[in-house]
Design a protein around this motif. Sequence first.
Motif, PDB file in Angstrom:
ATOM      1  N   LEU A 138       0.837  -1.212   0.000  1.00 33.05           N
ATOM      2  CA  LEU A 138       0.000   0.000   0.000  1.00 33.05           C
ATOM      3  C   LEU A 138       0.866   1.253   0.000  1.00 33.05           C
ATOM      4  O   LEU A 138       0.661   2.169  -0.791  1.00 33.05           O
ATOM      5  CB  LEU A 138      -0.887   0.018   1.257  1.00 33.05           C
ATOM      6  CG  LEU A 138      -2.077  -0.916   1.301  1.00 33.05           C
ATOM      7  CD1 LEU A 138      -2.770  -0.785   2.643  1.00 33.05           C
ATOM      8  CD2 LEU A 138      -3.045  -0.589   0.175  1.00 33.05           C
ATOM      9  N   TYR A 139       1.838   1.262   0.920  1.00 30.12           N
ATOM     10  CA  TYR A 139       2.634   2.466   1.125  1.00 30.12           C
ATOM     11  C   TYR A 139       3.484   2.772  -0.097  1.00 30.12           C
ATOM     12  O   TYR A 139       3.568   3.907  -0.543  1.00 30.12           O
ATOM     13  CB  TYR A 139       3.517   2.276   2.356  1.00 30.12           C
ATOM     14  CG  TYR A 139       4.307   3.502   2.717  1.00 30.12           C
ATOM     15  CD1 TYR A 139       3.660   4.621   3.257  1.00 30.12           C
ATOM     16  CD2 TYR A 139       5.680   3.554   2.521  1.00 30.12           C
ATOM     17  CE1 TYR A 139       4.367   5.759   3.571  1.00 30.12           C
ATOM     18  CE2 TYR A 139       6.394   4.695   2.840  1.00 30.12           C
ATOM     19  CZ  TYR A 139       5.742   5.789   3.371  1.00 30.12           C
ATOM     20  OH  TYR A 139       6.446   6.913   3.685  1.00 30.12           O
ATOM     21  N   TYR A 140       4.080   1.729  -0.648  1.00 23.01           N
ATOM     22  CA  TYR A 140       4.972   1.930  -1.797  1.00 23.01           C
ATOM     23  C   TYR A 140       4.181   2.377  -3.016  1.00 23.01           C
ATOM     24  O   TYR A 140       4.577   3.240  -3.767  1.00 23.01           O
ATOM     25  CB  TYR A 140       5.721   0.634  -2.099  1.00 23.01           C
ATOM     26  CG  TYR A 140       7.045   0.857  -2.787  1.00 23.01           C
ATOM     27  CD1 TYR A 140       8.207   0.924  -2.053  1.00 23.01           C
ATOM     28  CD2 TYR A 140       7.112   0.990  -4.168  1.00 23.01           C
ATOM     29  CE1 TYR A 140       9.417   1.135  -2.667  1.00 23.01           C
ATOM     30  CE2 TYR A 140       8.323   1.212  -4.796  1.00 23.01           C
ATOM     31  CZ  TYR A 140       9.478   1.276  -4.035  1.00 23.01           C
ATOM     32  OH  TYR A 140      10.675   1.489  -4.643  1.00 23.01           O
ATOM     33  N   GLY A 141       2.983   1.752  -3.192  1.00 25.64           N
ATOM     34  CA  GLY A 141       2.143   2.093  -4.334  1.00 25.64           C
ATOM     35  C   GLY A 141       1.647   3.518  -4.265  1.00 25.64           C
ATOM     36  O   GLY A 141       1.536   4.188  -5.276  1.00 25.64           O
TER      37      GLY A 141
ATOM     38  N   MET B  66      -4.086   5.420   0.288  1.00 27.27           N
ATOM     39  CA  MET B  66      -3.293   6.067   1.330  1.00 27.27           C
ATOM     40  C   MET B  66      -4.185   6.707   2.389  1.00 27.27           C
ATOM     41  O   MET B  66      -3.820   6.778   3.558  1.00 27.27           O
ATOM     42  CB  MET B  66      -2.360   7.119   0.715  1.00 27.27           C
ATOM     43  CG  MET B  66      -1.190   6.524  -0.031  1.00 27.27           C
ATOM     44  SD  MET B  66      -0.358   5.208   0.866  1.00 27.27           S
ATOM     45  CE  MET B  66       0.602   6.140   2.048  1.00 27.27           C
ATOM     46  N   GLU B  67      -5.378   7.176   1.967  1.00 29.13           N
ATOM     47  CA  GLU B  67      -6.329   7.721   2.945  1.00 29.13           C
ATOM     48  C   GLU B  67      -6.623   6.668   4.017  1.00 29.13           C
ATOM     49  O   GLU B  67      -6.623   6.961   5.201  1.00 29.13           O
ATOM     50  CB  GLU B  67      -7.643   8.113   2.248  1.00 29.13           C
ATOM     51  CG  GLU B  67      -7.529   9.342   1.372  1.00 29.13           C
ATOM     52  CD  GLU B  67      -7.571  10.622   2.191  1.00 29.13           C
ATOM     53  OE1 GLU B  67      -8.144  10.593   3.292  1.00 29.13           O
ATOM     54  OE2 GLU B  67      -7.027  11.638   1.703  1.00 29.13           O
TER      55      GLU B  67
ATOM     56  N   THR C 265     -14.782   4.468   6.261  1.00 27.61           N
ATOM     57  CA  THR C 265     -14.788   5.895   6.572  1.00 27.61           C
ATOM     58  C   THR C 265     -14.157   6.712   5.446  1.00 27.61           C
ATOM     59  O   THR C 265     -14.319   7.925   5.395  1.00 27.61           O
ATOM     60  CB  THR C 265     -14.013   6.203   7.869  1.00 27.61           C
ATOM     61  OG1 THR C 265     -12.657   5.816   7.683  1.00 27.61           O
ATOM     62  CG2 THR C 265     -14.597   5.442   9.040  1.00 27.61           C
ATOM     63  N   ARG C 266     -13.411   6.041   4.590  1.00 29.36           N
ATOM     64  CA  ARG C 266     -12.789   6.749   3.464  1.00 29.36           C
ATOM     65  C   ARG C 266     -13.067   5.986   2.171  1.00 29.36           C
ATOM     66  O   ARG C 266     -12.147   5.490   1.541  1.00 29.36           O
ATOM     67  CB  ARG C 266     -11.268   6.853   3.672  1.00 29.36           C
ATOM     68  CG  ARG C 266     -10.821   7.663   4.870  1.00 29.36           C
ATOM     69  CD  ARG C 266     -11.059   9.151   4.665  1.00 29.36           C
ATOM     70  NE  ARG C 266     -10.522   9.923   5.773  1.00 29.36           N
ATOM     71  CZ  ARG C 266     -11.193  10.177   6.908  1.00 29.36           C
ATOM     72  NH1 ARG C 266     -12.413   9.718   7.069  1.00 29.36           N
ATOM     73  NH2 ARG C 266     -10.624  10.888   7.859  1.00 29.36           N
ATOM     74  N   PRO C 267     -14.326   5.902   1.783  1.00 32.93           N
ATOM     75  CA  PRO C 267     -14.619   5.147   0.566  1.00 32.93           C
ATOM     76  C   PRO C 267     -14.149   5.896  -0.673  1.00 32.93           C
ATOM     77  O   PRO C 267     -13.902   7.098  -0.621  1.00 32.93           O
ATOM     78  CB  PRO C 267     -16.141   5.019   0.584  1.00 32.93           C
ATOM     79  CG  PRO C 267     -16.620   6.126   1.426  1.00 32.93           C
ATOM     80  CD  PRO C 267     -15.530   6.463   2.383  1.00 32.93           C
ATOM     81  N   ARG C 268     -14.036   5.182  -1.735  1.00 30.81           N
ATOM     82  CA  ARG C 268     -13.639   5.759  -3.009  1.00 30.81           C
ATOM     83  C   ARG C 268     -14.560   6.927  -3.359  1.00 30.81           C
ATOM     84  O   ARG C 268     -15.743   6.895  -3.024  1.00 30.81           O
ATOM     85  CB  ARG C 268     -13.788   4.688  -4.085  1.00 30.81           C
ATOM     86  CG  ARG C 268     -12.864   4.823  -5.243  1.00 30.81           C
ATOM     87  CD  ARG C 268     -13.119   3.657  -6.152  1.00 30.81           C
ATOM     88  NE  ARG C 268     -12.210   2.551  -5.885  1.00 30.81           N
ATOM     89  CZ  ARG C 268     -11.018   2.438  -6.477  1.00 30.81           C
ATOM     90  NH1 ARG C 268     -10.621   3.322  -7.335  1.00 30.81           N
ATOM     91  NH2 ARG C 268     -10.241   1.414  -6.210  1.00 30.81           N
TER      92      ARG C 268
END
Lengths: 457, 239, 49
Positions: free
Chosen positions: A306-309, A315-316, A380-383
Amino acid sequence: MRQAQVYHPDNQYEEAILDPIKPPINARDLLLWGGLLVVMGIGVAAYVRQFILGLGVTGMNRPVYWGVYITNFVFFIGLAHSGTFISAILRLSGAEFRKPLARAAEALTLFSLPFGVASIMIDMGRPDRVMNVILYGRFESPLLWDFTAVSLYLFSSVVFFYLSLLPDIALCRDRLEDVPSWQRSMYRILALGWKGHPEQFHRLERVMDGMAIFMTMLVVTVHTVVSWVFGMTIQPVWHSALIGPFFLLGAIFSGTAAVVIVLAILRKAYHLEDVLPVGLFNSLRKLLIVFSLGWLYMMIAEHLTLYYGNIPEEMEVFWQRFTGDFSIMFWVMTFAVFVVPILIFIFRGKNSIAWMVTASVLINIGMWLERYVVIIPTETRPRLLYELVQGSYTPTWTEWAITASLFAGMFLLYSIFTRFFPVVPLWETAETLEPETAFPEKRQRGFRGARRRRLGG
Amino acid sequence: MAKWSMVIDLDKCVACQGCSIACRFENNTPVVSPEEAALGRSILWNEVFPLRSEGEAAIASAQAKFLTRPCMHCEDPPCIKVCPVGATYKDDEGIVRQNYARCIGCRFCTVACPYGVRYFNWYEPSWEEGMDTHLNPDRVAGRGDLEGPAIRPKGVVEKCTFCIHRHHKAIARAEAEGREFRNSDYTPACVQTCTAKARFFGDFDDPNSTVSRLSQSRRAFRLLDEAGTSPKVIYLHEG
Amino acid sequence: MDLGNLISSLFLSPGPGGVIVILVMGGAATVYFFLTRWIIAGGKDEDNH
């Protein structure tokens, strides 16, 4: 009709194992069951209120449409993987140490699965329309996969459990003479006329071996399918191929840890020290060390990717977990599931049941938190909406009361079961399956069970 | 067969929220208390979102940006795929509809929709005294399903239907008048009410319709095009 | 007749999903019933001598 002779395997611990069943129901039992029933009653009351008023009494909202109930669903299904793992997977791999604890673990499967299923029902806005799933079921929906897999798993677990219990029910029927008559009739009916004939044992072993393969496939399927309810959507972080294996590993991890807790309680409450030696805990400790490391591996694989991508919407969610609204839970979870338990296992766990239980309790609290931290932050952070609406979620007392009642229900079923049935399999741990009175014609042929190794060897 | 589509020109939109209000009255969306709304439980099929603007320049220009959002009526809707009972479905004319009578309230669709256009009835719908006697009496005639402006029971999911009952009414009227149904007979309430005339509605398959011509504009874009949902609501960029 | 369409419609349309669930559960019930009966029947012939 001639009364057929009945044979039972000879187990040196028969006294110890049957002891918990012998005394009549006493004040201590009633106090425990009553207490658990009160907790369940509060949950039932909370549910009735929710049923009448609507799901608004929970903390769920838009966009956090799924909350504690779905977390419970995943957790209970995960807990259920304990039994199948120990009795099926370890059976296939020929790990002998599983034998005395197989039934205790399977009972955990059996008594946690219904509460997983119940969680789904509790979460439904229209539980009265549950039959629509049969009437209008669409197999394209992952919920139908879930429905099929979990029902089949529950059903198969009941059968698998019952079959392995069969010789012991027959033994209870013949050995427990002082129990109330209703209890004796129960044993008589449930024993299905089991006689302990070598051929019966032989066939039972064959079926159990065959079913173990099937159950292993089911166990992998079920928890992967559970994860696909999340993974098949395109919401950030959920939509990942890793979610299936991660859920599966977590399930077996929390399940095995739960077995440690259950064994320790049984050992203490029913004085089974000789039957459930410390050696068993040491074997489970090795398994748990492997699972903790597996968990770390999955954790790193997921979050490093996740972080690298660095995809904005992912990232949210990533930062929600690491530093955002869920950071406290996330770090508590990391310590409870991995850091503290692995230290305990390595430096303190050997030959110490108290430390093993401490670590296992931490693991199970942590795994519940993990389910929560996997499910909620994404919601809580949907697309799209992560820019427009930022969700938050605080469970209400209704959700906590219902959660508590589910756990109480599981303990209640478990404690009632252990008062009526031997929780250590007598026939599987017997020194030999050779019946007390030998069958002359069978002697020379022998059968597999006769060459069984001694318990705890 | 028409393929209904909507174009929203963000350059013209003045963020008056008229579309939101018109939708509410047209479709009998239940009203929630301020406390419930603060929890994020208000039901607005046609929601108006302020867009976050970043940077000094945005603050200096003091220009607020808004996005009005109906259902995208995707050609490949993620919500329909996950519905276990077929309570939500795409009809022949590409409108994604919701049958309240069959919905089991599992909220899988609300979770699966990347646009957040689906709303759940947390409680029995209620209206303030006086308002409850002035609800839209229009209903979707059909197989005994509950759709569109029908009063929802609690515990089911609801969503924008491009005012499907208006479509049915327009067809019925054309029939009564003894003429062919024309695409211009059918307009959703939000399009009709739009103060700035920022919304256009029509048949995407008709090359001469306003929507298909506007969709060729260089300003045209779709929300989350990368999600592969092929929305039939097309936005036009500001400027 | 388009076989592909038929099969995909089995998965996409409301209805057949429930049938699949019932078939799977019914199949399992049948298999388990006969397995249990087979186990219990073990050694019966010898007893009747």
